[in-house]
Write a protein that holds these residues in place. Structure first.
Motif, PDB file in Angstrom:
ATOM      1  N   SER A   1       0.832  -1.195   0.000  1.00  0.00           N
ATOM      2  CA  SER A   1       0.000   0.000   0.000  1.00  0.00           C
ATOM      3  C   SER A   1       0.864   1.242   0.000  1.00  0.00           C
ATOM      4  N   ASN A   2       0.316   2.346  -0.514  1.00  0.00           N
ATOM      5  CA  ASN A   2       1.078   3.579  -0.701  1.00  0.00           C
ATOM      6  C   ASN A   2       0.685   4.595   0.342  1.00  0.00           C
ATOM      7  N   ASP A   3       1.664   5.068   1.138  1.00  0.00           N
ATOM      8  CA  ASP A   3       1.426   6.102   2.130  1.00  0.00           C
ATOM      9  C   ASP A   3       1.789   7.477   1.608  1.00  0.00           C
ATOM     10  N   SER A   4       2.114   7.616   0.332  1.00  0.00           N
ATOM     11  CA  SER A   4       2.690   8.848  -0.173  1.00  0.00           C
ATOM     12  C   SER A   4       1.684   9.748  -0.876  1.00  0.00           C
ATOM     13  N   THR A   5       0.404   9.668  -0.511  1.00  0.00           N
ATOM     14  CA  THR A   5      -0.594  10.554  -1.075  1.00  0.00           C
ATOM     15  C   THR A   5      -0.178  11.998  -0.874  1.00  0.00           C
ATOM     16  N   ASN A   6      -0.380  12.835  -1.897  1.00  0.00           N
ATOM     17  CA  ASN A   6       0.043  14.224  -1.808  1.00  0.00           C
ATOM     18  C   ASN A   6      -0.660  14.933  -0.669  1.00  0.00           C
ATOM     19  N   TYR A   7       0.081  15.779   0.028  1.00  0.00           N
ATOM     20  CA  TYR A   7      -0.466  16.591   1.106  1.00  0.00           C
ATOM     21  C   TYR A   7      -0.292  18.043   0.722  1.00  0.00           C
ATOM     22  N   ASN A   8      -1.319  18.822   0.842  1.00  0.00           N
ATOM     23  CA  ASN A   8      -1.278  20.250   0.535  1.00  0.00           C
ATOM     24  C   ASN A   8      -1.422  21.019   1.836  1.00  0.00           C
ATOM     25  N   SER A   9      -0.461  21.920   2.112  1.00  0.00           N
ATOM     26  CA  SER A   9      -0.493  22.640   3.386  1.00  0.00           C
ATOM     27  C   SER A   9      -1.713  23.548   3.511  1.00  0.00           C
ATOM     28  N   SER A  10      -2.381  23.850   2.387  1.00  0.00           N
ATOM     29  CA  SER A  10      -3.599  24.655   2.461  1.00  0.00           C
ATOM     30  C   SER A  10      -4.785  23.823   2.974  1.00  0.00           C
ATOM     31  N   ASP A  11      -4.623  22.498   2.986  1.00  0.00           N
ATOM     32  CA  ASP A  11      -5.634  21.604   3.534  1.00  0.00           C
ATOM     33  C   ASP A  11      -5.365  21.473   5.027  1.00  0.00           C
ATOM     34  N   ASP A  12      -6.247  22.051   5.841  1.00  0.00           N
ATOM     35  CA  ASP A  12      -5.972  22.109   7.282  1.00  0.00           C
ATOM     36  C   ASP A  12      -6.584  20.952   8.054  1.00  0.00           C
ATOM     37  N   SER A  13      -7.009  19.888   7.355  1.00  0.00           N
ATOM     38  CA  SER A  13      -7.675  18.779   8.050  1.00  0.00           C
ATOM     39  C   SER A  13      -6.745  18.102   9.050  1.00  0.00           C
ATOM     40  N   LEU A  14      -5.472  17.910   8.689  1.00  0.00           N
ATOM     41  CA  LEU A  14      -4.539  17.284   9.629  1.00  0.00           C
ATOM     42  C   LEU A  14      -4.282  18.182  10.830  1.00  0.00           C
ATOM     43  N   LEU A  15      -4.154  19.484  10.593  1.00  0.00           N
ATOM     44  CA  LEU A  15      -3.953  20.408  11.713  1.00  0.00           C
ATOM     45  C   LEU A  15      -5.161  20.397  12.638  1.00  0.00           C
ATOM     46  N   LEU A  16      -6.362  20.441  12.070  1.00  0.00           N
ATOM     47  CA  LEU A  16      -7.571  20.424  12.890  1.00  0.00           C
ATOM     48  C   LEU A  16      -7.660  19.141  13.709  1.00  0.00           C
ATOM     49  N   ARG A  17      -7.323  18.026  13.081  1.00  0.00           N
ATOM     50  CA  ARG A  17      -7.333  16.745  13.789  1.00  0.00           C
ATOM     51  C   ARG A  17      -6.328  16.749  14.928  1.00  0.00           C
ATOM     52  N   LEU A  18      -5.118  17.214  14.638  1.00  0.00           N
ATOM     53  CA  LEU A  18      -4.057  17.252  15.635  1.00  0.00           C
ATOM     54  C   LEU A  18      -4.438  18.140  16.813  1.00  0.00           C
TER      55      LEU A  18
ATOM     56  N   HIS B   1       0.471  23.765  24.878  1.00  0.00           N
ATOM     57  CA  HIS B   1       0.337  25.143  24.403  1.00  0.00           C
ATOM     58  C   HIS B   1       1.687  25.735  23.976  1.00  0.00           C
ATOM     59  N   ARG B   2       2.766  25.110  24.362  1.00  0.00           N
ATOM     60  CA  ARG B   2       4.082  25.518  23.864  1.00  0.00           C
ATOM     61  C   ARG B   2       4.423  24.856  22.525  1.00  0.00           C
ATOM     62  N   THR B   3       3.637  23.861  22.161  1.00  0.00           N
ATOM     63  CA  THR B   3       3.987  23.084  20.965  1.00  0.00           C
ATOM     64  C   THR B   3       2.840  23.113  19.946  1.00  0.00           C
ATOM     65  N   VAL B   4       2.030  22.067  19.891  1.00  0.00           N
ATOM     66  CA  VAL B   4       1.045  21.968  18.808  1.00  0.00           C
ATOM     67  C   VAL B   4      -0.116  22.948  18.947  1.00  0.00           C
ATOM     68  N   LEU B   5      -0.315  23.520  20.133  1.00  0.00           N
ATOM     69  CA  LEU B   5      -1.358  24.533  20.332  1.00  0.00           C
ATOM     70  C   LEU B   5      -0.763  25.942  20.397  1.00  0.00           C
ATOM     71  N   HIS B   6       0.491  26.067  20.036  1.00  0.00           N
ATOM     72  CA  HIS B   6       1.157  27.378  19.992  1.00  0.00           C
ATOM     73  C   HIS B   6       0.436  28.285  18.990  1.00  0.00           C
ATOM     74  N   PRO B   7       0.327  29.584  19.275  1.00  0.00           N
ATOM     75  CA  PRO B   7      -0.369  30.495  18.352  1.00  0.00           C
ATOM     76  C   PRO B   7       0.203  30.505  16.933  1.00  0.00           C
TER      77      PRO B   7
ATOM     78  N   ALA C   1       1.299  27.899  15.361  1.00  0.00           N
ATOM     79  CA  ALA C   1       1.075  26.597  14.723  1.00  0.00           C
ATOM     80  C   ALA C   1      -0.167  26.677  13.851  1.00  0.00           C
ATOM     81  N   THR C   2      -0.044  27.381  12.729  1.00  0.00           N
ATOM     82  CA  THR C   2      -1.190  27.661  11.859  1.00  0.00           C
ATOM     83  C   THR C   2      -1.325  26.680  10.699  1.00  0.00           C
ATOM     84  N   THR C   3      -0.340  25.816  10.511  1.00  0.00           N
ATOM     85  CA  THR C   3      -0.436  24.713   9.559  1.00  0.00           C
ATOM     86  C   THR C   3       0.106  23.470  10.253  1.00  0.00           C
ATOM     87  N   PHE C   4      -0.174  22.326   9.670  1.00  0.00           N
ATOM     88  CA  PHE C   4       0.310  21.079  10.276  1.00  0.00           C
ATOM     89  C   PHE C   4       1.830  21.071  10.370  1.00  0.00           C
ATOM     90  N   GLU C   5       2.508  21.449   9.281  1.00  0.00           N
ATOM     91  CA  GLU C   5       3.965  21.392   9.283  1.00  0.00           C
ATOM     92  C   GLU C   5       4.571  22.401  10.259  1.00  0.00           C
TER      93      GLU C   5
END
Length: 280
Positions: free
Chosen positions: A19-36, A55-61, A63-67
């Motif tokens: 199986s392929n895990d390399s599906t393209n990810y677009n940083s404008s798609d915020d679904s991963l960030l919202l999930r995280l 709040h120092r890491t993934v909830l930091h102000p 942190a506006t994209t997943f990356e």
């Protein structure tokens, strides 16, 4: 050498039906960030002892994209692991704020490693743990706690810096070497900044993994602890490390040494030693 092993100067890698895990990810798609961040908010509420860290890491102000969330989280973890604290210049080596800026700049770079921009690679690396590690239930876990994921993030940042320095300054990047060194100390994984790694990589447990300068790893691979993709010690200044295909599983303690190829979909047995060009 095993049936999936060949010297990299010979024919192309074998095909794989994995199986392929390399599906393209677009940083404008915020679904991963919202999930995280949804997962992080739930943990912050249910386990308030972790609220400050979250709040120092993934909830930091910032942190506006997943990356960006990944960059902030892993640079913070690296800073803490090598002895710096707080938001100021507490480290004798590199200011945490400067380190965070280096990570943030790299994850937004358009430079491609093994065919993927870093934002895509970071997303697919994280999803690899959720998809392939039965112990991983959330996206939050690899980003906060899995040293294999943190080590690969550090490598990807160092890889971008390495190639920028080679392009602009015609020399190796000492910032990249610093990141490699500190990530090795902090996470027990030593990956040379020049190594080329595809997306969807899972380093399971990760301790003791070594990847050499001219090594490459394809998409969707899994390496267990103690794996070495190294040289034979007989060649210098040439292509001297293994080339691993796509969707390869390399078992714990396996050593693959020299200019040798591992075909797509191969499964290397535990503790196996394969030696390529340069061996006597």
């Amino acid at each position: 050498m095993g049936p999936h092993m060949k010297r990299s100067s010979t024919s192309s890698l074998s095909s794989s039906s994995s199986s392929n895990d390399s599906t393209n990810y677009n940083s404008s798609d915020d679904s991963l960030l919202l999930r995280l961040q949804k997962e992080a908010q739930e943990i912050s509420t249910s386990e308030p002892a972790l609220s400050c860290m979250l709040h120092r890491t993934v909830l930091h102000p910032d942190a506006t994209t997943f990356e960006k969330a990944v960059a902030i989280a892993v640079s913070h973890r690296l800073s803490v692991s090598v002895g710096s604290t707080g938001g100021g210049c507490g480290s004798p080596d590199l200011c945490p704020n400067v380190l965070q800026d280096i990570f943030l700049s790299a994850v937004q770079s358009k430079h491609k490693e093994a065919g993927h921009v870093i934002a895509t690679a970071l997303a697919q690396d994280a999803l690899a743990y959720v998809r392939r590690d039965p112990a991983c239930d959330t996206l939050l876990e690899p980003i906060l706690f899995f040293k294999g994921y943190a080590a690969v993030v550090c490598h990807r940042v160092a890889h971008v810096q390495w190639h920028l320095s080679k392009t602009e300054n015609k020399r190796k990047s000492f910032v990249s070497l610093w990141i490699q060194s500190q990530a090795s100390s902090a996470f027990g994984v030593d990956i040379h900044p020049a190594a080329a790694i595809g997306c969807g990589l899972m380093l399971d447990h990760a301790t003791g993994i070594v990847v050499g300068e001219t090594a490459s790893i394809g998409d969707g691979c899994t390496l267990l602890h103690g794996v070495t993709l190294g040289g034979t010690g007989k060649d210098k200044g040439r292509d001297r490390h293994p080339k691993v295909g796509h969707h390869v599983l390399i078992g714990a303690g396996t050593q693959v040494l020299g200019n040798i190829s591992v075909g797509d979909g191969a499964k290397q047995v535990l503790g196996n030693i394969s030696v390529g060009d340069g061996a006597k």
